[in-house]
Design an enzyme around this catalytic site. Structure first.
Site, short mmCIF file in Angstrom:
data_model
loop_
_atom_site.label_atom_id
_atom_site.label_comp_id
_atom_site.label_asym_id
_atom_site.label_seq_id
_atom_site.Cartn_x
_atom_site.Cartn_y
_atom_site.Cartn_z
N ARG A 38 11.22 -7.04 5.89
CA ARG A 38 11.60 -5.37 5.53
C ARG A 38 12.36 -4.48 6.16
O ARG A 38 12.38 -4.87 7.43
CB ARG A 38 9.91 -4.90 5.40
CG ARG A 38 9.83 -3.17 5.28
CD ARG A 38 7.89 -3.99 5.00
NE ARG A 38 7.16 -3.38 6.14
CZ ARG A 38 6.13 -3.14 5.77
NH1 ARG A 38 5.27 -3.27 4.69
NH2 ARG A 38 5.40 -2.54 7.78
N LYS A 55 0.90 -1.27 0.06
CA LYS A 55 0.48 0.36 -0.24
C LYS A 55 1.09 1.29 -0.26
O LYS A 55 0.78 2.18 -0.82
CB LYS A 55 -0.67 0.29 1.01
CG LYS A 55 -1.94 -0.87 1.48
CD LYS A 55 -2.69 -0.51 2.61
CE LYS A 55 -2.65 -0.28 3.64
NZ LYS A 55 -1.98 -1.87 4.82
N ARG A 92 11.26 -2.23 11.87
CA ARG A 92 10.24 -2.05 12.54
C ARG A 92 10.73 -2.85 13.72
O ARG A 92 9.82 -4.43 12.94
CB ARG A 92 8.96 -1.52 11.94
CG ARG A 92 9.40 -0.32 11.06
CD ARG A 92 8.60 0.36 10.46
NE ARG A 92 7.15 -0.54 10.19
CZ ARG A 92 6.01 -0.11 9.66
NH1 ARG A 92 5.94 0.18 8.34
NH2 ARG A 92 5.01 -0.98 9.61
N ARG A 143 -9.15 1.29 9.26
CA ARG A 143 -8.54 0.28 9.31
C ARG A 143 -9.99 -0.30 10.16
O ARG A 143 -9.17 -1.68 10.08
CB ARG A 143 -7.37 0.08 9.33
CG ARG A 143 -6.04 -0.14 9.59
CD ARG A 143 -5.36 -0.23 10.07
NE ARG A 143 -3.39 -0.72 10.11
CZ ARG A 143 -2.62 -0.09 9.24
NH1 ARG A 143 -3.17 0.78 8.59
NH2 ARG A 143 -1.53 -1.36 9.32
#
Ligand code: ADP
Ligand code: ZN
Length: 218
Positions: free
Chosen positions: A127, A13, A160, A88
Protein backbone atom coordinates in the site's frame (compact mmCIF):
# COMPACT_ATOMS: atom_id res chain seq x y z
CA UNK A 1 -28.38 6.33 6.72
CA UNK A 2 -25.96 5.91 9.62
CA UNK A 3 -23.36 3.22 9.06
CA UNK A 4 -20.35 1.68 10.72
CA UNK A 5 -17.71 -0.03 8.58
CA UNK A 6 -15.93 -2.77 10.46
CA UNK A 7 -13.06 -4.95 9.31
CA UNK A 8 -9.37 -5.68 9.80
CA UNK A 9 -6.67 -3.27 8.63
CA UNK A 10 -6.30 -3.68 4.88
CA UNK A 11 -9.87 -4.91 4.32
CA UNK A 12 -10.63 -1.88 2.19
CA UNK A 13 -12.79 -0.06 4.71
CA UNK A 14 -11.44 3.34 3.72
CA UNK A 15 -12.04 2.81 0.01
CA UNK A 16 -15.55 1.48 0.50
CA UNK A 17 -16.41 4.17 3.04
CA UNK A 18 -15.38 6.80 0.53
CA UNK A 19 -17.47 5.22 -2.25
CA UNK A 20 -20.56 4.92 -0.04
CA UNK A 21 -20.08 8.47 1.25
CA UNK A 22 -19.89 9.87 -2.28
CA UNK A 23 -22.90 7.98 -3.59
CA UNK A 24 -25.08 8.76 -0.54
CA UNK A 25 -23.83 12.35 -0.07
CA UNK A 26 -22.96 11.80 3.56
CA UNK A 27 -19.64 12.42 5.35
CA UNK A 28 -17.05 9.69 5.79
CA UNK A 29 -15.70 9.93 9.30
CA UNK A 30 -12.34 8.19 9.46
CA UNK A 31 -10.58 8.33 12.81
CA UNK A 32 -7.38 7.19 11.04
CA UNK A 33 -7.55 10.16 8.62
CA UNK A 34 -8.39 12.62 11.40
CA UNK A 35 -5.46 11.36 13.49
CA UNK A 36 -3.01 11.36 10.57
CA UNK A 37 -3.97 14.94 9.76
CA UNK A 38 -3.42 15.93 13.39
CA UNK A 39 0.02 14.29 13.32
CA UNK A 40 0.91 16.09 10.09
CA UNK A 41 -0.25 19.44 11.47
CA UNK A 42 1.61 18.83 14.73
CA UNK A 43 -1.46 19.64 16.88
CA UNK A 44 -1.65 18.56 20.56
CA UNK A 45 -3.89 15.69 19.45
CA UNK A 46 -1.30 14.67 16.86
CA UNK A 47 1.48 14.75 19.46
CA UNK A 48 -0.55 12.46 21.71
CA UNK A 49 -1.40 10.02 18.91
CA UNK A 50 1.81 9.77 16.94
CA UNK A 51 3.77 7.27 19.02
CA UNK A 52 0.88 4.82 19.19
CA UNK A 53 0.19 5.06 15.48
CA UNK A 54 3.78 4.60 14.34
CA UNK A 55 3.98 1.43 16.43
CA UNK A 56 0.71 0.06 15.06
CA UNK A 57 -0.97 0.34 18.47
CA UNK A 58 -4.39 1.77 19.07
CA UNK A 59 -4.64 5.34 20.28
CA UNK A 60 -6.22 5.49 23.79
CA UNK A 61 -10.01 5.22 23.83
CA UNK A 62 -10.72 8.57 25.48
CA UNK A 63 -8.80 10.37 22.73
CA UNK A 64 -10.76 8.89 19.81
CA UNK A 65 -14.07 8.96 21.67
CA UNK A 66 -13.61 12.72 22.16
CA UNK A 67 -12.95 13.17 18.44
CA UNK A 68 -16.08 11.25 17.46
CA UNK A 69 -18.30 12.89 20.04
CA UNK A 70 -17.41 16.28 18.56
CA UNK A 71 -17.51 15.23 14.95
CA UNK A 72 -20.98 13.64 15.09
CA UNK A 73 -22.42 16.94 16.32
CA UNK A 74 -21.37 18.76 13.14
CA UNK A 75 -24.33 19.76 10.95
CA UNK A 76 -23.18 17.68 7.96
CA UNK A 77 -24.00 14.52 9.97
CA UNK A 78 -27.71 15.35 10.06
CA UNK A 79 -28.46 13.44 6.87
CA UNK A 80 -26.30 10.48 7.80
CA UNK A 81 -22.68 9.43 8.27
CA UNK A 82 -20.25 6.60 7.74
CA UNK A 83 -17.92 5.70 10.56
CA UNK A 84 -14.70 4.24 9.18
CA UNK A 85 -12.27 2.87 11.77
CA UNK A 86 -14.45 3.64 14.76
CA UNK A 87 -15.41 1.95 17.04
CA UNK A 88 -12.39 -0.29 17.36
CA UNK A 89 -12.73 -1.51 20.95
CA UNK A 90 -15.67 -2.58 23.07
CA UNK A 91 -15.38 0.54 25.20
CA UNK A 92 -15.47 2.72 22.09
CA UNK A 93 -18.62 0.89 20.99
CA UNK A 94 -20.18 1.44 24.39
CA UNK A 95 -19.25 5.11 24.37
CA UNK A 96 -20.86 5.46 20.93
CA UNK A 97 -23.93 3.72 22.25
CA UNK A 98 -24.26 6.42 24.90
CA UNK A 99 -23.43 9.38 22.61
CA UNK A 100 -25.96 8.54 19.88
CA UNK A 101 -29.25 8.88 21.81
CA UNK A 102 -28.03 12.22 23.20
CA UNK A 103 -27.85 13.60 19.67
CA UNK A 104 -30.98 11.83 18.46
CA UNK A 105 -29.25 9.28 16.25
CA UNK A 106 -28.83 5.53 15.96
CA UNK A 107 -26.88 3.08 13.79
CA UNK A 108 -28.73 1.38 10.91
CA UNK A 109 -26.14 -1.16 9.80
CA UNK A 110 -22.68 -2.37 10.74
CA UNK A 111 -20.98 -3.60 7.59
CA UNK A 112 -18.25 -6.10 8.34
CA UNK A 113 -15.78 -6.53 5.49
CA UNK A 114 -14.24 -10.01 5.69
CA UNK A 115 -10.76 -10.78 4.32
CA UNK A 116 -8.33 -13.50 5.48
CA UNK A 117 -5.01 -12.65 7.14
CA UNK A 118 -2.62 -13.71 4.36
CA UNK A 119 -4.43 -11.51 1.89
CA UNK A 120 -4.35 -8.61 4.37
CA UNK A 121 -0.58 -8.79 4.75
CA UNK A 122 -0.16 -8.86 0.97
CA UNK A 123 -2.36 -5.84 0.56
CA UNK A 124 -0.89 -3.77 3.37
CA UNK A 125 2.77 -4.21 2.47
CA UNK A 126 2.13 -2.91 -1.07
CA UNK A 127 0.00 0.00 0.00
CA UNK A 128 1.11 3.56 -0.79
CA UNK A 129 -0.63 6.68 0.44
CA UNK A 130 -0.68 10.22 -0.91
CA UNK A 131 1.03 12.59 1.50
CA UNK A 132 -1.16 15.37 0.26
CA UNK A 133 -4.75 14.08 -0.04
CA UNK A 134 -4.65 10.63 1.61
CA UNK A 135 -5.65 8.73 -1.56
CA UNK A 136 -4.48 5.10 -1.50
CA UNK A 137 -2.77 3.00 -4.14
CA UNK A 138 -1.20 -0.43 -4.31
CA UNK A 139 2.05 -1.19 -6.11
CA UNK A 140 0.51 -4.37 -7.62
CA UNK A 141 -3.28 -4.17 -7.45
CA UNK A 142 -3.90 -0.48 -8.00
CA UNK A 143 -0.74 1.25 -9.20
CA UNK A 144 -0.78 4.99 -9.86
CA UNK A 145 -0.44 6.06 -13.51
CA UNK A 146 2.98 7.46 -12.70
CA UNK A 147 5.14 5.73 -10.09
CA UNK A 148 5.24 7.58 -6.78
CA UNK A 149 2.74 10.26 -7.86
CA UNK A 150 -0.91 10.56 -6.80
CA UNK A 151 -3.42 10.26 -9.68
CA UNK A 152 -5.89 12.47 -7.90
CA UNK A 153 -3.79 15.47 -6.87
CA UNK A 154 -0.23 14.96 -8.11
CA UNK A 155 1.10 14.71 -4.54
CA UNK A 156 3.96 12.38 -3.53
CA UNK A 157 3.12 8.79 -2.49
CA UNK A 158 4.76 7.23 0.55
CA UNK A 159 4.59 4.08 2.62
CA UNK A 160 2.90 4.80 5.93
CA UNK A 161 5.15 4.05 8.90
CA UNK A 162 2.48 1.59 10.07
CA UNK A 163 2.37 -0.19 6.68
CA UNK A 164 5.85 -1.68 7.21
CA UNK A 165 5.89 -5.43 7.74
CA UNK A 166 6.64 -5.67 11.50
CA UNK A 167 4.10 -2.98 12.29
CA UNK A 168 1.48 -4.73 10.19
CA UNK A 169 1.78 -7.81 12.43
CA UNK A 170 1.21 -5.61 15.48
CA UNK A 171 -1.86 -4.02 13.86
CA UNK A 172 -3.33 -7.39 12.96
CA UNK A 173 -2.80 -8.59 16.52
CA UNK A 174 -4.39 -5.44 17.88
CA UNK A 175 -7.32 -6.08 15.56
CA UNK A 176 -7.77 -9.68 16.76
CA UNK A 177 -7.48 -8.77 20.39
CA UNK A 178 -9.40 -5.49 20.53
CA UNK A 179 -11.63 -5.10 17.47
CA UNK A 180 -12.73 -8.61 16.46
CA UNK A 181 -14.93 -8.87 19.61
CA UNK A 182 -17.12 -6.14 18.09
CA UNK A 183 -18.38 -8.66 15.53
CA UNK A 184 -20.19 -10.59 18.25
CA UNK A 185 -21.19 -7.33 19.94
CA UNK A 186 -23.05 -6.05 16.87
CA UNK A 187 -24.37 -9.46 15.95
CA UNK A 188 -26.12 -9.52 19.29
CA UNK A 189 -27.66 -6.14 18.48
CA UNK A 190 -28.79 -7.56 15.10
CA UNK A 191 -26.88 -4.85 13.25
CA UNK A 192 -24.11 -6.94 11.72
CA UNK A 193 -24.06 -7.32 7.91
CA UNK A 194 -21.12 -9.41 6.65
CA UNK A 195 -19.69 -8.66 3.21
CA UNK A 196 -16.98 -10.68 1.47
CA UNK A 197 -14.06 -8.29 0.93
CA UNK A 198 -12.26 -10.22 -1.82
CA UNK A 199 -12.50 -8.94 -5.40
CA UNK A 200 -12.35 -5.59 -7.15
CA UNK A 201 -13.30 -2.36 -5.40
CA UNK A 202 -16.40 -1.92 -7.59
CA UNK A 203 -17.49 -5.49 -7.07
CA UNK A 204 -17.33 -5.13 -3.29
CA UNK A 205 -19.07 -1.79 -3.45
CA UNK A 206 -21.92 -3.41 -5.42
CA UNK A 207 -22.23 -6.11 -2.77
CA UNK A 208 -22.61 -3.39 -0.16
CA UNK A 209 -25.16 -1.45 -2.22
CA UNK A 210 -27.20 -4.60 -2.78
CA UNK A 211 -27.08 -5.38 0.90
CA UNK A 212 -28.18 -1.89 1.90
CA UNK A 213 -31.04 -2.02 -0.60
CA UNK A 214 -32.32 -5.33 0.63
CA UNK A 215 -31.76 -5.14 4.38
CA UNK A 216 -34.07 -3.14 6.56
CA UNK A 217 -32.41 -1.11 9.29
CA UNK A 218 -33.03 -2.56 12.75
P1 ADP B 1 -6.07 0.67 9.36
O1 ADP B 1 -7.51 0.36 9.59
O2 ADP B 1 -5.64 0.32 7.99
O3 ADP B 1 -5.17 0.18 10.44
P2 ADP B 1 -6.58 3.46 10.01
O4 ADP B 1 -6.24 4.59 9.12
O5 ADP B 1 -8.00 3.18 10.27
O6 ADP B 1 -5.83 2.23 9.36
O7 ADP B 1 -5.86 3.65 11.43
C1 ADP B 1 -4.50 3.92 11.55
C2 ADP B 1 -4.09 4.03 13.01
O8 ADP B 1 -4.81 5.11 13.64
C3 ADP B 1 -4.41 2.83 13.88
O9 ADP B 1 -3.41 1.83 13.80
C4 ADP B 1 -4.50 3.47 15.26
O10 ADP B 1 -3.23 3.74 15.80
C5 ADP B 1 -5.16 4.79 14.98
N1 ADP B 1 -6.63 4.69 15.08
C6 ADP B 1 -7.54 4.91 14.09
N2 ADP B 1 -8.79 4.74 14.53
C7 ADP B 1 -8.68 4.41 15.85
C8 ADP B 1 -9.62 4.09 16.88
N3 ADP B 1 -10.94 4.09 16.65
N4 ADP B 1 -9.13 3.79 18.10
C9 ADP B 1 -7.82 3.80 18.37
N5 ADP B 1 -6.90 4.08 17.45
C10 ADP B 1 -7.30 4.38 16.20
ZN1 ZN C 1 -3.24 12.97 -3.64
Amino acid sequence: MNLILLGPPGAGKGTQAQMIAESNHVPQISTGDILRKAVKDGTPLGKKARGFMDQGKLVPDEVVIGIIDERLREPDCHTGFILDGFPRTTSQAEALQSILPKIGKSIDHVINIEVDTEELVRRLTGRRTCKNCGAMFHILFHPPRQEGICDRCGGPLYQREDDKEETIRVRLNEYQRQTAPLIAYYQLKKLLRPVRGVGGEKEIFERIVRLLNTTRPS
